[in-house]
Write an enzyme that holds these catalytic residues in place. Structure first.
Site, PDB file in Angstrom:
ATOM      1  N   LYS A  62       3.091   0.779   3.252  1.00 16.16           N
ATOM      2  CA  LYS A  62       2.749  -0.258   4.237  1.00 16.16           C
ATOM      3  C   LYS A  62       2.792  -1.594   3.510  1.00 16.16           C
ATOM      4  CE  LYS A  62      -0.674   2.481   6.526  1.00 16.16           C
ATOM      5  NZ  LYS A  62      -2.092   2.643   6.529  1.00 16.16           N
ATOM      6  N   ASN A  75       0.871  -1.175   0.000  1.00 19.94           N
ATOM      7  CA  ASN A  75       0.000   0.000   0.000  1.00 19.94           C
ATOM      8  C   ASN A  75       0.911   1.230   0.000  1.00 19.94           C
ATOM      9  OD1 ASN A  75      -1.838   2.005   0.493  1.00 19.94           O
ATOM     10  ND2 ASN A  75      -2.645   1.120   2.385  1.00 19.94           N
ATOM     11  N   LEU A  99     -15.888   3.999   9.713  1.00 24.50           N
ATOM     12  CA  LEU A  99     -15.696   5.228  10.489  1.00 24.50           C
ATOM     13  C   LEU A  99     -14.297   5.222  11.088  1.00 24.50           C
ATOM     14  CD1 LEU A  99     -19.141   5.226  12.387  1.00 24.50           C
ATOM     15  CD2 LEU A  99     -18.633   6.119  10.107  1.00 24.50           C
ATOM     16  N   GLU A 146      -8.329  -4.782   4.954  1.00 23.51           N
ATOM     17  CA  GLU A 146      -8.143  -4.487   3.539  1.00 23.51           C
ATOM     18  C   GLU A 146      -7.011  -5.315   2.945  1.00 23.51           C
ATOM     19  OE1 GLU A 146      -9.200   0.090   3.072  1.00 23.51           O
ATOM     20  OE2 GLU A 146      -8.389  -0.423   5.028  1.00 23.51           O
ATOM     21  N   ASN A 150     -13.964   0.508  17.570  1.00 22.09           N
ATOM     22  CA  ASN A 150     -13.472   0.685  18.948  1.00 22.09           C
ATOM     23  C   ASN A 150     -14.266   1.617  19.849  1.00 22.09           C
ATOM     24  OD1 ASN A 150     -10.997  -0.918  18.788  1.00 22.09           O
ATOM     25  ND2 ASN A 150     -10.428   0.561  17.221  1.00 22.09           N
ATOM     26  N   LEU A 166     -12.669   3.935  14.499  1.00 18.77           N
ATOM     27  CA  LEU A 166     -13.729   4.438  15.370  1.00 18.77           C
ATOM     28  C   LEU A 166     -14.905   3.464  15.431  1.00 18.77           C
ATOM     29  CD1 LEU A 166     -14.779   6.939  16.945  1.00 18.77           C
ATOM     30  CD2 LEU A 166     -15.495   7.879  14.745  1.00 18.77           C
ATOM     31  N   ARG A 187     -10.646   9.743  20.307  1.00 23.97           N
ATOM     32  CA  ARG A 187     -10.374   9.432  21.722  1.00 23.97           C
ATOM     33  C   ARG A 187     -10.181  10.718  22.518  1.00 23.97           C
ATOM     34  NH1 ARG A 187      -6.223   4.952  19.787  1.00 23.97           N
ATOM     35  NH2 ARG A 187      -6.067   6.582  18.216  1.00 23.97           N
ATOM     36  N   ARG A 200     -11.371  16.444   7.577  1.00 24.24           N
ATOM     37  CA  ARG A 200     -12.083  16.847   6.352  1.00 24.24           C
ATOM     38  C   ARG A 200     -13.501  17.304   6.674  1.00 24.24           C
ATOM     39  NH1 ARG A 200     -10.768  11.394   3.142  1.00 24.24           N
ATOM     40  NH2 ARG A 200      -9.116  11.023   4.624  1.00 24.24           N
ATOM     41  N   ARG A 231      -2.464  -2.052  -3.511  1.00 23.65           N
ATOM     42  CA  ARG A 231      -3.631  -1.200  -3.309  1.00 23.65           C
ATOM     43  C   ARG A 231      -3.453   0.029  -4.204  1.00 23.65           C
ATOM     44  NH1 ARG A 231      -5.817   1.506   2.260  1.00 23.65           N
ATOM     45  NH2 ARG A 231      -7.749   2.263   1.367  1.00 23.65           N
ATOM     46  N   HIS A 270     -12.695   3.753  -0.153  1.00 23.18           N
ATOM     47  CA  HIS A 270     -12.777   2.697   0.880  1.00 23.18           C
ATOM     48  C   HIS A 270     -13.449   1.441   0.332  1.00 23.18           C
ATOM     49  CE1 HIS A 270     -12.845   5.974   4.257  1.00 23.18           C
ATOM     50  NE2 HIS A 270     -11.607   5.548   4.084  1.00 23.18           N
ATOM     51  N   ASN A 319     -10.348   7.796  10.658  1.00 17.37           N
ATOM     52  CA  ASN A 319      -9.904   9.171  10.441  1.00 17.37           C
ATOM     53  C   ASN A 319     -10.573   9.707   9.180  1.00 17.37           C
ATOM     54  OD1 ASN A 319      -8.512  11.421  11.132  1.00 17.37           O
ATOM     55  ND2 ASN A 319      -6.751  10.861   9.870  1.00 17.37           N
ATOM     56  N   GLY A 320     -10.595   8.858   8.129  1.00 13.19           N
ATOM     57  CA  GLY A 320     -11.454   9.112   6.966  1.00 13.19           C
ATOM     58  C   GLY A 320     -12.676   8.230   7.137  1.00 13.19           C
TER      59      GLY A 320
HETATM   60  P1  AMP Z   1      -8.473   4.574  11.166  1.00  5.93           P
HETATM   61  O1  AMP Z   1      -8.390   5.741  10.236  1.00  5.93           O
HETATM   62  O2  AMP Z   1      -9.407   3.516  10.739  1.00  5.93           O
HETATM   63  O3  AMP Z   1      -7.115   4.048  11.571  1.00  5.93           O
HETATM   64  O4  AMP Z   1      -9.123   5.149  12.519  1.00  5.93           O
HETATM   65  C1  AMP Z   1      -8.413   6.072  13.291  1.00  5.93           C
HETATM   66  C2  AMP Z   1      -9.357   6.745  14.238  1.00  5.93           C
HETATM   67  O5  AMP Z   1     -10.036   5.779  15.053  1.00  5.93           O
HETATM   68  C3  AMP Z   1      -8.624   7.640  15.200  1.00  5.93           C
HETATM   69  O6  AMP Z   1      -8.625   8.951  14.719  1.00  5.93           O
HETATM   70  C4  AMP Z   1      -9.424   7.557  16.454  1.00  5.93           C
HETATM   71  O7  AMP Z   1     -10.192   8.719  16.502  1.00  5.93           O
HETATM   72  C5  AMP Z   1     -10.362   6.397  16.296  1.00  5.93           C
HETATM   73  N1  AMP Z   1     -10.203   5.442  17.395  1.00  5.93           N
HETATM   74  C6  AMP Z   1      -9.331   4.432  17.479  1.00  5.93           C
HETATM   75  N2  AMP Z   1      -9.493   3.785  18.681  1.00  5.93           N
HETATM   76  C7  AMP Z   1     -10.492   4.407  19.331  1.00  5.93           C
HETATM   77  C8  AMP Z   1     -11.138   4.216  20.609  1.00  5.93           C
HETATM   78  N3  AMP Z   1     -10.772   3.246  21.427  1.00  5.93           N
HETATM   79  N4  AMP Z   1     -12.125   5.063  20.933  1.00  5.93           N
HETATM   80  C9  AMP Z   1     -12.503   6.046  20.097  1.00  5.93           C
HETATM   81  N5  AMP Z   1     -11.936   6.274  18.918  1.00  5.93           N
HETATM   82  C10 AMP Z   1     -10.947   5.475  18.516  1.00  5.93           C
END
Ligand code: AMP
Length: 400
Positions: free
Chosen positions: A14, A7, A209, A385, A335, A332, A285, A241, A91, A180, A211-212
């Protein structure tokens, strides 16, 4: 069978070397700061210590060379020779309208990736550089391109055409592409397995859900609507964004702040979303913590995000004419029980009713968090992915 999944980002790379028998990564790693001072590779073998290698990496070719050395290193490598790698799955961000699935890399495929440089200026050149570097370093090893946009090529015209003069679609290919795709495809296929039904019998809403963030309506195994558009800026408000805004805001800010269109574009991509709204962080978080401590803007950012997700779920339920399952995935979605609970608390009209105990407990595993007997299931499914890319690659090379 062993498949290397790559990727390539603009300055990062990655990788995962997947063993297809166990569907597990033998090693994974990350190269950072390609083309910049302080470039380094962090290599993590499955059963060993992580290895950090600092090196001068002027381009993707040198980065991939280092990755291949690490993977076959006598001390911390996981294969004895690169000949053990049966294929490479790449990717690729943007395939435009020409690509509707994963494909074996050929001259035409490379041309198609290049034709989309304008549509994916940060990623597509890096993706192509990665492919060319592998061709040089592993001649004869088949390579497969897996596109982020491909899954959404099944959308009907009414879902992908914007309400602007049709000539812009014809001349410049301005339309909704969606992103995605690999994640939405993977989790919707897993949902069918968990629910014990065939994908062509299910209407699903997949919420990626992170960061993007994006949401996709998946009808009978196919994407029929998705929230990201011409670029990954459209749709839900995200980490940095803006998501959907009135387009007039762009020229309004340009005039008021006396800045260029490109500057507003950067503002909407990098300084907006929950970061810009809260003034706290792009990380949910941090927002949850700040909101708990009474920070009004952090709470507002969370409320707007949850409101956005509910709005899209409602819209997609209408497009699908009913929903069998809602999937939560990515950082998000996987988690945050609080976010899932806040989104689901007004979806009873769809037959959603979640079990709060299961919701709280589900971290890092595939779980159905619905109450027993709920008409619409709510599933938490960790996205993978890399595995999806490896599975597509395997399927293609087995047909060769
Ligand atoms: P990703 O882009 O899929 O890697 O997701 C990253 C986002 O997931 C981070 O910006 C966090 O805001 C959110 N995230 C990860 N772990 C948690 C958690 N335990 N509680 C709330 N948000 C989380």
């Amino acid at each position: 069978m062993k498949i290397l999944v790559l990727n390539c980002g603009s300055s990062s790379l990655k990788y995962q070397l997947m063993d297809m028998m166990s569907q597990d990564a033998l090693a994974k790693g990350l190269v950072e700061r390609i083309g910049l001072p302080g470039a380094m590779l962090t290599h993590r073998p499955k059963n060993g210590e992580k290895e950090v290698i600092v090196a001068d990496l002027p381009d993707h070719t040198s980065a991939i060379k280092l990755v291949l050395q690490a993977v076959a290193d006598p001390e911390y490598g996981v294969v004895e020779s690169l000949n053990e790698i049966d294929a490479v799955g790449h990717r690729v961000l943007h395939g435009g309208e020409k690509v509707s699935g994963s494909v074996l890399v050929t001259h035409e495929v490379k041309q198609a990736i290049e034709e989309c440089f304008e549509l994916g200026p940060l990623h597509n050149p890096a993706n192509l550089a990665g492919i060319i570097a592998c061709e040089q370093m592993m001649p004869g090893t088949p390579q497969v391109a897996v596109f982020d946009t491909a899954f959404h090529q099944t959308m009907p015209p009414e879902a992908y055409i914007y309400g602007i003069p049709y000539e812009y679609y014809q001349q410049y290919k301005i339309r909704r592409y969606g992103f995605h795709g690999t994640s939405h495809k993977y989790v919707s296929q897993r949902a069918a397995v968990i629910l014990g039904k065939k994908p062509d019998k299910l209407k699903l809403i997949s919420c990626h859900l992170g960061n993007g963030s994006s949401i996709t309506a998946v009808k009978y195994g196919k994407s029929v609507e998705t929230s990201m558009g011409f670029t990954p800026l459209e749709g839900l408000m995200m980490g940095t964004r803006s998501g959907d805004i009135d387009p007039t805001i762009v020229s309004f800010i340009m005039k008021k702040d006396k800045i260029s269109g490109d500057a507003v574009n950067a503002l909407l991509n990098k300084k907006s979303g929950v970061l810009g709204l809260s003034g706290v962080s792009s990380d949910f978080r941090d927002l949850e913590k700040a909101a708990d401590e009474g920070n009004y803007r952090a709470q507002l950012a969370l409320d707007v995000f949850v409101h956005d997700v509910k709005k899209y779920i409602g819209a997609y339920a209408a497009i699908l004419d009913g929903v069998d399952g809602i999937i939560f995935t990515a950082g998000l979605g996987e988690n945050s029980p609080m976010i899932r609970s806040s989104i689901c608390n007004t979806l009873s009209y769809l037959g959603v009713s979640i079990d709060e105990e299961k919701n709280e407990a589900s971290r890092g595993a595939e779980v159905d968090i619905s109450k027993w007997g709920a008409r619409c299931k709510v599933l938490v499914i960790p996205t993978n992915e890399e595995l999806m890319i490896a599975l597509d690659t395997k399927e293609i090379i087995e047909k060769m």
